[in-house]
Scaffold this motif. Structure first.
Motif, short mmCIF file in Angstrom:
data_model
loop_
_atom_site.label_atom_id
_atom_site.label_comp_id
_atom_site.label_asym_id
_atom_site.label_seq_id
_atom_site.Cartn_x
_atom_site.Cartn_y
_atom_site.Cartn_z
N THR A 19 0.83 -1.20 0.00
CA THR A 19 0.00 0.00 0.00
C THR A 19 0.87 1.25 0.00
OG1 THR A 19 -1.78 -1.12 1.16
CG2 THR A 19 -1.77 1.27 1.26
N LEU A 20 1.88 1.27 0.86
CA LEU A 20 2.78 2.42 0.89
C LEU A 20 3.55 2.57 -0.42
CD1 LEU A 20 4.10 2.20 4.54
CD2 LEU A 20 2.49 3.85 3.58
N HIS A 21 3.90 1.45 -1.05
CA HIS A 21 4.56 1.51 -2.35
C HIS A 21 3.63 2.13 -3.40
CE1 HIS A 21 6.99 0.43 -5.78
NE2 HIS A 21 5.94 -0.18 -6.30
N GLN A 22 2.38 1.73 -3.38
CA GLN A 22 1.42 2.28 -4.35
C GLN A 22 1.18 3.77 -4.12
OE1 GLN A 22 -2.20 0.06 -4.89
NE2 GLN A 22 -3.31 1.84 -5.59
N VAL A 23 1.09 4.18 -2.87
CA VAL A 23 0.86 5.59 -2.56
C VAL A 23 2.08 6.43 -2.94
CG1 VAL A 23 0.51 7.22 -0.65
CG2 VAL A 23 -0.84 5.13 -0.77
N ALA A 24 3.28 5.90 -2.73
CA ALA A 24 4.50 6.65 -3.02
C ALA A 24 4.80 6.72 -4.52
CB ALA A 24 5.68 6.03 -2.29
N ASP A 25 4.33 5.77 -5.29
CA ASP A 25 4.63 5.71 -6.73
C ASP A 25 3.57 6.47 -7.52
OD1 ASP A 25 5.71 5.08 -9.16
OD2 ASP A 25 5.15 2.97 -9.11
N THR A 26 3.66 7.79 -7.50
CA THR A 26 2.64 8.60 -8.18
C THR A 26 2.81 8.62 -9.69
OG1 THR A 26 3.99 10.57 -7.81
CG2 THR A 26 2.27 10.09 -6.18
#
Length: 100
Positions: A19-26
């Motif tokens: 989830t954090l990876h998805q949020v950080a990868d804009t």
């Protein structure tokens, strides 16, 4: 007895990481986009494993039943399916352009 607890913690940690990876990868994901399959299933599924596991340990050690933990675990395991059903309708996906 402890395996559902350990599996729940590990799977929830995997869900948090993705989830954090998805949020950080804009560059690849929009912030308005819902979670993909793996993070949604891992977050809810890990919690869904942990809650019944803790209810089983509580039952074994004290003899008390914990219907709230069992209900919460069931709802957590059912939540990703409900999210997926809700996301199938095109009107619920404003982040995707409609076909021409």
């Amino acid at each position: 007895m402890h395996r559902p607890l350990v599996a729940g913690v590990v799977i929830t940690a995997l869900g948090l990481k993705t989830t954090l990876h998805q949020v950080a990868d804009t560059d690849h994901y929009g912030l308005a986009e819902p979670l993909r399959d793996l993070p949604a299933w891992a977050l809810a599924g890990g919690t869904g494993l942990f809650l019944p596991g803790s209810a089983a340990i509580l039952l074994r050690t004290t003899g008390r039943r914990a219907p709230a933990l069992l209900t919460g675990g069931t709802l957590c395991l059912a939540a990703p399916s409900a999210w997926r059903q809700a996301l199938w309708s095109p009107s619920s996906r404003p982040w995707q352009p409609s076909p021409p």
